[in-house]
Motif scaffolding. Structure first.
Motif, PDB file in Angstrom:
ATOM      1  N   THR A 220       0.823  -1.217   0.000  1.00  0.00           N
ATOM      2  CA  THR A 220       0.000   0.000   0.000  1.00  0.00           C
ATOM      3  C   THR A 220       0.853   1.261   0.000  1.00  0.00           C
ATOM      4  N   ALA A 221       2.181   1.112   0.055  1.00  0.00           N
ATOM      5  CA  ALA A 221       3.068   2.273   0.136  1.00  0.00           C
ATOM      6  C   ALA A 221       2.878   3.268  -1.011  1.00  0.00           C
ATOM      7  N   PRO A 222       2.804   2.827  -2.279  1.00  0.00           N
ATOM      8  CA  PRO A 222       2.607   3.814  -3.358  1.00  0.00           C
ATOM      9  C   PRO A 222       1.315   4.608  -3.211  1.00  0.00           C
ATOM     10  N   ALA A 223       0.261   3.948  -2.755  1.00  0.00           N
ATOM     11  CA  ALA A 223      -1.012   4.653  -2.568  1.00  0.00           C
ATOM     12  C   ALA A 223      -0.895   5.671  -1.442  1.00  0.00           C
ATOM     13  N   PHE A 224      -0.256   5.265  -0.332  1.00  0.00           N
ATOM     14  CA  PHE A 224      -0.104   6.220   0.766  1.00  0.00           C
ATOM     15  C   PHE A 224       0.816   7.363   0.368  1.00  0.00           C
ATOM     16  N   PHE A 225       1.865   7.074  -0.388  1.00  0.00           N
ATOM     17  CA  PHE A 225       2.767   8.138  -0.837  1.00  0.00           C
ATOM     18  C   PHE A 225       2.006   9.161  -1.675  1.00  0.00           C
ATOM     19  N   ALA A 226       1.131   8.694  -2.553  1.00  0.00           N
ATOM     20  CA  ALA A 226       0.316   9.611  -3.358  1.00  0.00           C
ATOM     21  C   ALA A 226      -0.574  10.464  -2.460  1.00  0.00           C
ATOM     22  N   LEU A 227      -1.122   9.866  -1.402  1.00  0.00           N
ATOM     23  CA  LEU A 227      -1.957  10.617  -0.463  1.00  0.00           C
ATOM     24  C   LEU A 227      -1.126  11.661   0.289  1.00  0.00           C
ATOM     25  N   LEU A 228       0.088  11.297   0.679  1.00  0.00           N
ATOM     26  CA  LEU A 228       0.968  12.211   1.390  1.00  0.00           C
ATOM     27  C   LEU A 228       1.330  13.420   0.534  1.00  0.00           C
ATOM     28  N   ILE A 229       1.585  13.183  -0.734  1.00  0.00           N
ATOM     29  CA  ILE A 229       1.969  14.262  -1.642  1.00  0.00           C
ATOM     30  C   ILE A 229       0.766  15.158  -1.971  1.00  0.00           C
ATOM     31  N   GLN A 230      -0.385  14.548  -2.224  1.00  0.00           N
ATOM     32  CA  GLN A 230      -1.549  15.330  -2.651  1.00  0.00           C
ATOM     33  C   GLN A 230      -2.404  15.833  -1.489  1.00  0.00           C
ATOM     34  N   GLY A 231      -2.215  15.242  -0.323  1.00  0.00           N
ATOM     35  CA  GLY A 231      -2.938  15.703   0.858  1.00  0.00           C
ATOM     36  C   GLY A 231      -4.305  15.089   1.019  1.00  0.00           C
ATOM     37  N   THR A 232      -5.017  14.911  -0.084  1.00  0.00           N
ATOM     38  CA  THR A 232      -6.350  14.312  -0.069  1.00  0.00           C
ATOM     39  C   THR A 232      -6.582  13.595  -1.386  1.00  0.00           C
ATOM     40  N   LEU A 233      -7.340  12.486  -1.329  1.00  0.00           N
ATOM     41  CA  LEU A 233      -7.660  11.706  -2.522  1.00  0.00           C
ATOM     42  C   LEU A 233      -9.066  11.138  -2.390  1.00  0.00           C
ATOM     43  N   PRO A 234      -9.780  10.966  -3.517  1.00  0.00           N
ATOM     44  CA  PRO A 234     -11.019  10.190  -3.455  1.00  0.00           C
ATOM     45  C   PRO A 234     -10.698   8.765  -2.995  1.00  0.00           C
ATOM     46  N   ARG A 235     -11.587   8.190  -2.216  1.00  0.00           N
ATOM     47  CA  ARG A 235     -11.357   6.820  -1.745  1.00  0.00           C
ATOM     48  C   ARG A 235     -11.115   5.881  -2.925  1.00  0.00           C
ATOM     49  N   SER A 236     -11.907   6.042  -3.984  1.00  0.00           N
ATOM     50  CA  SER A 236     -11.783   5.150  -5.131  1.00  0.00           C
ATOM     51  C   SER A 236     -10.404   5.266  -5.782  1.00  0.00           C
ATOM     52  N   GLU A 237      -9.878   6.475  -5.819  1.00  0.00           N
ATOM     53  CA  GLU A 237      -8.557   6.676  -6.424  1.00  0.00           C
ATOM     54  C   GLU A 237      -7.474   6.063  -5.552  1.00  0.00           C
ATOM     55  N   PHE A 238      -7.583   6.251  -4.241  1.00  0.00           N
ATOM     56  CA  PHE A 238      -6.610   5.639  -3.332  1.00  0.00           C
ATOM     57  C   PHE A 238      -6.623   4.128  -3.486  1.00  0.00           C
ATOM     58  N   GLU A 239      -7.827   3.557  -3.495  1.00  0.00           N
ATOM     59  CA  GLU A 239      -7.947   2.101  -3.602  1.00  0.00           C
ATOM     60  C   GLU A 239      -7.385   1.599  -4.921  1.00  0.00           C
ATOM     61  N   ALA A 240      -7.573   2.362  -5.990  1.00  0.00           N
ATOM     62  CA  ALA A 240      -7.018   1.969  -7.283  1.00  0.00           C
ATOM     63  C   ALA A 240      -5.491   1.984  -7.251  1.00  0.00           C
ATOM     64  N   PHE A 241      -4.919   2.951  -6.517  1.00  0.00           N
ATOM     65  CA  PHE A 241      -3.458   3.047  -6.401  1.00  0.00           C
ATOM     66  C   PHE A 241      -2.858   1.804  -5.756  1.00  0.00           C
ATOM     67  N   THR A 242      -3.613   1.124  -4.898  1.00  0.00           N
ATOM     68  CA  THR A 242      -3.065  -0.046  -4.208  1.00  0.00           C
ATOM     69  C   THR A 242      -2.840  -1.223  -5.160  1.00  0.00           C
ATOM     70  N   GLY A 243      -3.592  -1.261  -6.272  1.00  0.00           N
ATOM     71  CA  GLY A 243      -3.474  -2.379  -7.199  1.00  0.00           C
ATOM     72  C   GLY A 243      -4.161  -3.639  -6.712  1.00  0.00           C
ATOM     73  N   LEU A 244      -4.915  -3.544  -5.616  1.00  0.00           N
ATOM     74  CA  LEU A 244      -5.604  -4.704  -5.043  1.00  0.00           C
ATOM     75  C   LEU A 244      -7.032  -4.787  -5.566  1.00  0.00           C
ATOM     76  N   GLN A 245      -7.637  -5.944  -5.346  1.00  0.00           N
ATOM     77  CA  GLN A 245      -9.053  -6.093  -5.657  1.00  0.00           C
ATOM     78  C   GLN A 245      -9.859  -5.150  -4.751  1.00  0.00           C
ATOM     79  N   PRO A 246     -11.040  -4.696  -5.221  1.00  0.00           N
ATOM     80  CA  PRO A 246     -11.789  -3.666  -4.481  1.00  0.00           C
ATOM     81  C   PRO A 246     -11.983  -3.947  -3.001  1.00  0.00           C
ATOM     82  N   GLN A 247     -12.362  -5.170  -2.647  1.00  0.00           N
ATOM     83  CA  GLN A 247     -12.614  -5.461  -1.235  1.00  0.00           C
ATOM     84  C   GLN A 247     -11.329  -5.390  -0.415  1.00  0.00           C
ATOM     85  N   ALA A 248     -10.242  -5.948  -0.951  1.00  0.00           N
ATOM     86  CA  ALA A 248      -8.957  -5.921  -0.247  1.00  0.00           C
ATOM     87  C   ALA A 248      -8.417  -4.490  -0.144  1.00  0.00           C
ATOM     88  N   ALA A 249      -8.620  -3.712  -1.203  1.00  0.00           N
ATOM     89  CA  ALA A 249      -8.145  -2.320  -1.196  1.00  0.00           C
ATOM     90  C   ALA A 249      -8.899  -1.501  -0.156  1.00  0.00           C
TER      91      ALA A 249
END
Length: 298
Positions: A220-249
């Motif tokens: 989940t590090a790349p997704a969190f890094f994107a959140l840290l840089i941008q400050g805020t993200l839509p949940r759907s975008e964060f979950e997509a960044f993880t590369g996991l299936q929707p439920q796992a993300a």
């Protein structure tokens, strides 16, 4: 001394003016690196650390009430608005800090009040002091600061009612203060360097036991890094960044929220914001707190 501002020297060395100019440039660059939500987290962390750093500088704890009362009294004396040029205003702020330490008898809060006022003035000048900590820098160099700072106790009253000070040079003091300011801005700029920050986030999510025990995956590090840089993200975008299936993300995001490094937005339930609890900030920002060897009262 300058007639329009008694704390400001008549002649300011070019090296001090150059450092003041550099502070303007560097603080503007630092502010451009940080999203507002991340900046708010950093500001809160630094503000909460200031009391600890103040104890190192002053050798005692300043009670909030004493700080408030003395601040209200001392802040009425600033003549900053009478200085037209920005770099000279910065010098005037530092000179006013020296002047407060020299003339104000606030036995329970003098140093802390003077630092609170300089923080307020630096903010008024657009130097973003909420993103870097002057108090932290002074704690690192508290022995030099105390050696150059004037002390009210060293003043003696002569029959002529003229106050004799300890003879400490305001220019040497201002030079040190500018070095401290620039050093702290450089520290935060380096800590927020994208490549360094990315590597730190990846390392912490792999190794921090609080995160691993919470079931948070290193992936989940790349997704969190994107959140840290941008400050805020839509949940759907964060979950997509993880590369996991929707439920796992979604599960991973909820786990990050549970440990406090992501936060549900209060204004939009479909977005998340970055969170920076101190235990996490200490891991991703090297030397965020002073080393134990540096925690020695002056």
């Amino acid at each position: 001394m300058n007639a329009s501002n008694p704390a400001l020297p008549d002649s300011i060395p070019p090296s001090i003016l150059t450092s003041a100019d550099l502070l303007v440039t560097k603080t503007a660059f630092l502010a451009g690196m940080v999203a507002p939500e991340t900046a708010a987290c950093l500001s809160n962390l630094l503000m909460n650390s200031d009391a600890r750093f103040s104890r190192i500088i002053d050798g005692y704890h300043t009670e909030p009430e004493a700080l408030k009362d003395a601040f209200n009294s001392a802040n009425k004396q600033s003549t900053l608005e009478k200085v037209p040029e920005l770099r000279r205003r910065i010098v005037a702020v530092l000179a006013h800090h020296f002047h407060l330490l020299q003339t104000q008898a606030f036995p329970d809060a003098k140093g802390a009040v003077a630092r609170l006022i300089i923080h307020q003035h630096l903010a008024q000048l657009g130097l973003h002091p909420h993103l870097w900590s002057l108090t932290r820098g002074l704690a690192r160099r508290h022995e030099e600061y105390q050696a150059l700072a004037p002390t009210h106790r060293s003043q003696v009253r002569e029959p002529t009612d003229r106050v004799q000070t300890s003879g400490k040079s305001p220019l040497s003091f201002m030079k040190l203060m500018l070095e401290v300011c620039l050093g702290e801005v450089d520290y935060m700029t380096a800590a927020l360097n994208r490549q360094q920050l990315r590597e730190a986030v990846i390392h912490v999510l792999k190794t921090n036991t609080r995160l691993t025990e919470a079931g948070i995956r290193a992936g989940t590090a790349p997704a969190f890094f994107a959140l840290l840089i941008q400050g805020t993200l839509p949940r759907s975008e964060f979950e997509a960044f993880t590369g996991l299936q929707p439920q796992a993300a979604s599960d991973q995001l909820n786990r990050l929220i549970n440990v406090g490094i992501a936060v549900n937005s209060s204004s939009n339930l479909q977005t998340v914001q970055v969170g920076l609890p101190l235990w996490f900030a200490k891991d991703i920002f090297p030397d965020f707190s002073l080393a134990k060897s540096e925690f020695k009262p002056g």
